[in-house]
Design a protein around this motif. Sequence first.
Motif, short mmCIF file in Angstrom:
data_model
loop_
_atom_site.label_atom_id
_atom_site.label_comp_id
_atom_site.label_asym_id
_atom_site.label_seq_id
_atom_site.Cartn_x
_atom_site.Cartn_y
_atom_site.Cartn_z
N GLN A 14 26.65 41.79 40.27
CA GLN A 14 26.63 40.43 41.00
C GLN A 14 25.39 39.70 40.74
O GLN A 14 25.20 38.29 41.17
CB GLN A 14 26.54 40.77 42.43
CG GLN A 14 27.58 41.58 43.20
CD GLN A 14 28.87 40.97 42.94
OE1 GLN A 14 29.23 39.97 43.12
NE2 GLN A 14 29.84 41.60 42.07
N ASP A 97 38.39 44.10 42.23
CA ASP A 97 39.45 43.64 41.55
C ASP A 97 40.67 44.51 42.28
O ASP A 97 41.59 43.92 42.39
CB ASP A 97 39.53 43.02 40.15
CG ASP A 97 38.75 42.12 39.81
OD1 ASP A 97 37.56 42.33 40.08
OD2 ASP A 97 38.95 41.09 39.61
N LYS A 134 34.99 37.70 47.50
CA LYS A 134 34.89 36.96 46.37
C LYS A 134 35.66 37.38 45.55
O LYS A 134 36.29 36.47 44.38
CB LYS A 134 33.19 37.04 45.84
CG LYS A 134 32.40 36.65 46.56
CD LYS A 134 30.77 36.86 46.06
CE LYS A 134 29.83 36.33 46.90
NZ LYS A 134 28.22 36.60 46.43
N ALA A 135 36.02 38.78 45.13
CA ALA A 135 36.97 39.04 43.99
C ALA A 135 38.43 38.73 44.65
O ALA A 135 38.98 38.13 43.53
CB ALA A 135 36.89 40.66 44.11
N TYR A 137 39.09 35.96 46.32
CA TYR A 137 39.20 34.58 46.02
C TYR A 137 39.39 34.14 44.31
O TYR A 137 40.11 33.36 44.14
CB TYR A 137 38.20 33.72 46.61
CG TYR A 137 38.28 32.33 46.68
CD1 TYR A 137 39.03 31.50 47.70
CD2 TYR A 137 37.81 31.25 45.47
CE1 TYR A 137 39.40 30.23 47.62
CE2 TYR A 137 37.92 29.98 45.49
CZ TYR A 137 38.75 29.53 46.52
OH TYR A 137 39.05 28.15 46.48
N LYS A 138 38.51 34.73 43.78
CA LYS A 138 38.60 34.69 42.12
C LYS A 138 39.85 34.60 41.45
O LYS A 138 40.45 34.13 40.86
CB LYS A 138 37.54 35.45 41.75
CG LYS A 138 37.33 35.12 40.18
CD LYS A 138 36.06 35.86 39.73
CE LYS A 138 35.86 35.58 38.05
NZ LYS A 138 34.61 36.03 37.53
N ARG A 139 40.43 36.05 42.15
CA ARG A 139 41.74 36.43 41.42
C ARG A 139 42.99 35.80 41.96
O ARG A 139 43.95 35.33 41.14
CB ARG A 139 41.94 38.05 41.83
CG ARG A 139 43.10 38.52 41.11
CD ARG A 139 42.81 40.21 40.77
NE ARG A 139 43.90 40.83 40.15
CZ ARG A 139 43.78 40.82 38.55
NH1 ARG A 139 42.78 40.42 38.04
NH2 ARG A 139 44.72 41.23 38.02
N ASN A 141 42.74 33.04 44.15
CA ASN A 141 42.51 31.41 44.58
C ASN A 141 43.07 31.35 45.98
O ASN A 141 43.47 30.11 46.58
CB ASN A 141 43.23 30.48 43.84
CG ASN A 141 42.86 29.13 44.16
OD1 ASN A 141 41.49 28.71 44.25
ND2 ASN A 141 43.50 27.92 44.01
N ASP A 143 41.63 32.52 50.33
CA ASP A 143 40.62 33.18 51.19
C ASP A 143 41.10 34.35 51.86
O ASP A 143 42.34 34.31 52.53
CB ASP A 143 40.00 32.11 52.28
CG ASP A 143 38.92 32.64 53.07
OD1 ASP A 143 39.42 33.55 54.03
OD2 ASP A 143 37.86 32.52 52.80
#
Length: 332
Positions: A14, A97, A134-135, A137-139, A141, A143
Amino acid sequence: MSINLYPDVVHSAQLGEPSYYPAIDDACDEIYSATKGFGTDEKAIIATLGSKDAKERFLIAFRYKEKHGKELYDLMKKENSGDFGILTQLLSLPLPDAEAKIIRIATKGFGTKEKLLYSVICGRSNEEIEILKKAYYKRYNKDLSILVSSELSGDIKKLAMCCLQAIEEKFDPTYHTESKAREDAEKFYKAGQGKWGTDEATLFEIICKAPPQYLKMINQAYVNKYEVNLEYALKKELSGKAESAAIFHLNMKLSPYKTMAEHIKSTCAMMGTDELGLSCAILRYQNVLPKVMMEHAAQFGKTLQERVTSETRGDFKKLLLEMIRVAWPEAP
């Protein structure tokens, strides 16, 4: 602090880009060779991907695309199928992930797999909840809190949303005193057994805010005054999946390794094996698996290897057993 399931490399990553070493490059090349041409060499996949621990897989997941121009997850999805295929897909991802993918599986399609969902969200440290959010959302898109809010309802939704707030306090012996534990035990009683109707929000806030050391103090104070423990109280006040999730969360703080062993066993209970649940549990607990395995043997009189051998078959069984072997090479 609640137990961390991610290897240290996930937490340190991180702060910047991960660093690689030759064995990681070699593993990427071996996986590439195992899937090149017609058909997949499942034995080579098991020997390469299955033989790596959570830290090594974290590095392989990033390095593979750099070396071979393709996401390792996409490759595993294309090359493998069934329970073996799903497990190789999860193994191809960094653990945060992979947990995001597990949540996606639990919430995709008709109906929500509540047990799969709460086993990921409940009983986690603040830091890992934030990494997981965070993972996700990143994967995808989206919340994670919004997703969970839309998928759950009632008491289990209240608990899950409380867990996702990452409100666990840092243990402070000058604040988390025996006197305060008695006060919180009484507050817990008044919100549950001592009340007509249950104040679930207060019960969940107490078990989510309290760090493990302090929750043990509250539990003992509750036993001393009311002659039953917090688990008994939750069983009396809740029902269904909300009860199961709350007790899972409570016990992940009070006795995490025993709780993980019981969770693994529960995926093999009753009619048939929950292969997905079993895969997810062994994958997610691999970093602490030796202690879980000792608890499993003590609780159920059989090794985790014996359970997997009797409950699974084929390449799927071989891959799970290799993951267990890697976690504890000297296991009895």
